[in-house]
Motif scaffolding. Sequence first.
Motif, PDB file in Angstrom:
ATOM      1  N   VAL A 129      45.436  30.817  34.390  1.00  0.00           N
ATOM      2  CA  VAL A 129      44.544  30.150  34.918  1.00  0.00           C
ATOM      3  C   VAL A 129      44.115  30.286  36.542  1.00  0.00           C
ATOM      4  O   VAL A 129      43.221  30.818  36.806  1.00  0.00           O
ATOM      5  CB  VAL A 129      43.850  28.800  35.056  1.00  0.00           C
ATOM      6  N   PHE A 130      44.937  30.388  37.174  1.00  0.00           N
ATOM      7  CA  PHE A 130      45.400  30.904  38.308  1.00  0.00           C
ATOM      8  C   PHE A 130      45.258  32.221  39.206  1.00  0.00           C
ATOM      9  O   PHE A 130      44.077  32.786  39.652  1.00  0.00           O
ATOM     10  CB  PHE A 130      46.691  30.879  39.341  1.00  0.00           C
ATOM     11  N   TRP A 131      45.730  33.285  37.653  1.00  0.00           N
ATOM     12  CA  TRP A 131      45.712  34.593  38.004  1.00  0.00           C
ATOM     13  C   TRP A 131      43.864  35.232  37.678  1.00  0.00           C
ATOM     14  O   TRP A 131      43.390  35.892  38.781  1.00  0.00           O
ATOM     15  CB  TRP A 131      46.472  35.194  36.936  1.00  0.00           C
ATOM     16  N   ILE A 132      43.298  34.916  36.028  1.00  0.00           N
ATOM     17  CA  ILE A 132      41.771  34.242  35.878  1.00  0.00           C
ATOM     18  C   ILE A 132      41.155  34.223  37.428  1.00  0.00           C
ATOM     19  O   ILE A 132      40.467  35.184  37.413  1.00  0.00           O
ATOM     20  CB  ILE A 132      42.176  34.039  34.667  1.00  0.00           C
ATOM     21  N   THR A 133      41.693  33.006  37.509  1.00  0.00           N
ATOM     22  CA  THR A 133      40.147  32.572  38.800  1.00  0.00           C
ATOM     23  C   THR A 133      40.352  33.610  39.454  1.00  0.00           C
ATOM     24  O   THR A 133      39.455  33.782  40.702  1.00  0.00           O
ATOM     25  CB  THR A 133      41.128  31.216  38.767  1.00  0.00           C
ATOM     26  N   ARG A 134      41.859  33.921  40.529  1.00  0.00           N
ATOM     27  CA  ARG A 134      41.870  34.315  42.029  1.00  0.00           C
ATOM     28  C   ARG A 134      41.545  36.506  41.456  1.00  0.00           C
ATOM     29  O   ARG A 134      40.449  37.095  42.665  1.00  0.00           O
ATOM     30  CB  ARG A 134      43.430  34.943  42.203  1.00  0.00           C
ATOM     31  N   GLY A 187      31.312  38.763  34.268  1.00  0.00           N
ATOM     32  CA  GLY A 187      30.600  37.651  35.403  1.00  0.00           C
ATOM     33  C   GLY A 187      31.356  37.283  35.814  1.00  0.00           C
ATOM     34  O   GLY A 187      31.068  36.100  36.783  1.00  0.00           O
ATOM     35  N   MET A 188      32.980  37.234  35.260  1.00  0.00           N
ATOM     36  CA  MET A 188      33.856  36.568  36.566  1.00  0.00           C
ATOM     37  C   MET A 188      34.347  36.466  37.578  1.00  0.00           C
ATOM     38  O   MET A 188      34.593  38.527  37.103  1.00  0.00           O
ATOM     39  CB  MET A 188      35.068  36.044  35.290  1.00  0.00           C
ATOM     40  N   PRO A 189      33.580  36.254  38.508  1.00  0.00           N
ATOM     41  CA  PRO A 189      33.881  37.060  39.960  1.00  0.00           C
ATOM     42  C   PRO A 189      35.690  37.019  40.452  1.00  0.00           C
ATOM     43  O   PRO A 189      36.196  36.458  39.836  1.00  0.00           O
ATOM     44  CB  PRO A 189      33.232  36.609  41.092  1.00  0.00           C
ATOM     45  N   ALA A 190      35.907  37.319  40.323  1.00  0.00           N
ATOM     46  CA  ALA A 190      36.873  37.568  41.815  1.00  0.00           C
ATOM     47  C   ALA A 190      36.985  36.402  42.971  1.00  0.00           C
ATOM     48  O   ALA A 190      36.756  36.616  43.512  1.00  0.00           O
ATOM     49  CB  ALA A 190      38.142  38.613  42.136  1.00  0.00           C
ATOM     50  N   TRP A 191      37.553  35.212  42.528  1.00  0.00           N
ATOM     51  CA  TRP A 191      37.944  34.161  43.784  1.00  0.00           C
ATOM     52  C   TRP A 191      37.963  34.494  44.497  1.00  0.00           C
ATOM     53  O   TRP A 191      38.480  33.909  45.928  1.00  0.00           O
ATOM     54  CB  TRP A 191      37.281  32.571  43.160  1.00  0.00           C
ATOM     55  N   GLN A 192      39.529  35.176  44.495  1.00  0.00           N
ATOM     56  CA  GLN A 192      40.224  35.676  45.905  1.00  0.00           C
ATOM     57  C   GLN A 192      39.358  35.785  47.195  1.00  0.00           C
ATOM     58  O   GLN A 192      39.600  35.894  48.521  1.00  0.00           O
ATOM     59  CB  GLN A 192      41.285  36.603  45.547  1.00  0.00           C
TER      60      GLN A 192
END
Length: 282
Positions: free
Chosen positions: A122-127, A134-139
């Motif tokens: 989940v961390f990797w996908i979110t980052r 449409g899922m952005p790179a939240w890093q």
Amino acid sequence: MRRWARTAALTLVVTAAAGGTVAGAVVWFGWYDVTATSPHTTPVHHLLDTALTRAVKTRSAGIEAPDLADAERIRNGSRLYRAHCVQCHGGPGVAPEPYALGMNPAPAALVATARMRTAAEVFWITRQGIKMTGMPAWQYRLTDDEIWDVVAFLRVLPALSAEDYRRDGAGLPPEAPRRTAQPAARVGDARAGRDALQQYLCVTCHAIPGVPGAWNYVGPALGQMGEQPYIAGVLPNTPENMARWLRSPGSFKPGTAMPDLGVSEQDAKDIAAFLRTLPDGP
């Protein structure tokens, strides 16, 4: 080589060539349906889902999660989820925003995601984000600490009722002070800057040599940027000034069409470092 082996090899080659030809024709003549009003075909959906699952498992291996039971993390993760995630993913008793209802593929229900995926995944996908979803790179919008806060909240999300969620934290650990520490700044990294160009939509307005998709001319082409004496005709072209310009262009040239994109200090340094490597035109 035996005759049967040659026949089998030839059959595979011919089949692959025929398949490639058909796939190329489907793309070239516009036969593949790219509309968001119809889903991918079942084979394409399975292929993308398998690619996602395998890529995430491989790339998240080795990531070690911090203490996700930390009350401060969970509380802050709840705040961040409401500010940045619920609009597309919804929450207990809360529907996504109307624009998210029309996204294809549909944003995942994160209650299920928290049950099915590890914290590292989940961390990797979110980052990192996921292409074509449409899922952005939240890093580029959150620190790693904040992303872990979101992951911590997602671990307790399946246990929250709609009423718990509506009451903004009922069922969560007691309130704790919010962290304010930021990661230490580093020198500009040209490779990281090349990636950041995509995340701040520079590619939608500028032609940039060597950057996929950056062939637009809404703004000036950035080829030879490393050799230009001035930035926008107003600032001497130094890495420090370029970073300042990227963070607040209107402060140096009132009325400029270049918007303030909320570029972080580190990302501005990285992009400035990359632009210094562009001596050639597009």
